[in-house]
Scaffold this motif. Structure first.
Motif: not given
Length: 420
Positions: A380-381, A384-385
């Motif tokens: 997920k992290w 997001q990038q």
């Protein structure tokens, strides 16, 4: 029978069991005095031990994929064709399976390993997505490496047929295999669940092993006079994927992750090649590459050896070189893993414009249960990038230089930390 097939493992186990039974049955006859009886005992014990070791080796290879085929076991490794495949006007259709194009950089591979993976998408690809088994051909390095490619449902839907998708490359540890990534780390299954629930944007997941010259561990280094692993992963792999799939053409759409030495490789690739990968997720990584019995001499000799070693020492890079404009996530357990102090030192050393996030659970081990627990938050992290659709939605927002993703439970959460 394929070298990695379950049939081979069962046959070797049966042969070993028969040899043990014969040894027990024949031992009274071989217990007599005499030269032939002594030689018979030595032969019987030797053959039995060899078959037991061979059965164990087949099981170990089937689980960890040291060698993917009989020809590879005996040193007959495929060489890459010199031709370069160009993407057609549709920029890749995803219909690699069953199609063999001479000179193509992505070619279909057997699905023997894929059939052993549980939880893969089935049914219509436009509804559930699809995982393909392929071979990646390195135009520069001559490497031919197996890979699994997960394509999300949107890839096959008409509404997205003109869109390029972000990519996350997942790397196994050493010796590792793409089977481990798919079955034990559950890369495509986790990504599919997150995307289906709206927690992750549609993303292509590429599962590949960095061990391109088995059984040698090259630690993602271009070895002088040896395997060129960094070139394969930083140049050949993106070029091959762009030739066959609708993937983003800009580095802002590319991320790389891995566990253990694969996590170390993800950090190395991103910090050394920020024009290729802008996001990394590293689960239980190391921050320095060293020679050991599995690697051999990675940095050659002469005056450049020290420079080559320093170039792969991430702490040295953070201290002596300008920080790259990339985002990285590192994960390590406070209790149960040895690399926790080094991870804290790495986090502290990061400076803008580089950004770092972390997953620091209280307890964990250097194993798949820990990494599986960290996977959802990592994906997920990372997602997001990455930009999607790349050509439509640019990234103008800024993120804090340091963030912490806490993994104290099954569902870690992300919280922002203050700037240093």
């Amino acid at each position: 029978m394929g070298l990695t097939s379950e049939t081979t493992v069962y046959v070797m186990a049966a042969v070993a069991a028969v040899c043990v039974a014969l040894l027990v049955w024949l031992w009274p006859r071989l217990a007599r005095h005499g030269l032939w009886q002594v030689l018979g005992r030595l032969a019987a014990v030797g053959v039995t031990q060899v078959t037991i070791v061979a059965a164990f080796a087949c099981w170990l290879n089937s689980s960890y994929q040291f060698f993917g085929s009989w020809s590879e076991l005996f040193g007959n490794v495929d060489t890459a064709p010199v031709g370069v495949s160009q993407a057609d006007a549709r920029e890749g259709t995803g219909t690699v399976t069953g199609v063999s194009v001479k000179g193509a950089l992505i070619q279909p591979a057997g699905d023997e390993q894929l059939r052993r993976v549980s939880g893969l998408p089935t049914g219509p690809a436009a509804v559930n997505g699809r995982v393909e088994s392929v071979k990646v051909v390195g135009r520069r390095t001559g490497v031919v490496d197996p890979a699994f490619v997960y394509l999300p449902p949107q890839y096959f839907q008409k509404a997205y047929h003109r869109q390029r998708f972000p990519v996350i490359v997942a790397l196994s540890g050493y010796p590792g295999s793409i089977f481990n990534l798919a079955q034990y780390l559950r890369v495509s299954q986790t990504a599919g669940e997150l995307q289906k629930s709206g927690q992750m944007q549609p993303t292509i997941m590429v599962m590949i092993r960095p061990t391109i010259a088995p059984p040698r561990d090259t630690e993602c280094v271009d070895v002088p006079g040896g395997p060129q692993t960094e070139t394969f992963l930083a140049k050949d792999l993106p070029e091959a994927l762009k030739s066959a799939y609708r993937v983003g053409h800009d580095a802002s759409a590319w991320g790389v992750m891995g566990y253990s030495s694969g996590g170390s490789c993800a950090l190395q690739l991103t910090m050394r090649n920020p024009h290729v990968y802008t996001t990394a997720g590293a689960l239980s990584p190391d921050y320095e590459v060293k020679d050991d019995p599995t690697t051999g001499n990675l940095f050659g000799s002469g005056l450049d050896r020290v420079n080559r070693r320093n170039g792969h020492d991430l702490m040295w890079r953070l201290k002596h070189l300008p920080a790259p404009q990339v985002s990285v996530l590192v994960a390590d357990s406070k209790h149960g893993e040895r690399g926790y102090p080094q991870t804290l030192a790495f986090i502290k050393a990061v400076k803008a414009p580089m950004r770092v996030a972390s997953i620091l659970p209280d307890h964990g081990s250097h194993n798949f249960p820990t990494w599986v627990r960290e996977m959802p938050a990592t994906l997920k992290w990372m997602n997001q990038q990455l930009t999607f659709p790349q050509d439509v939605v640019p990234r103008h927002h800024k993120k804090p230089a340091h963030a912490t993703v806490r993994a104290s439970g099954p569902e870690p959460t992300e919280t922002a930390a203050t700037h240093r």
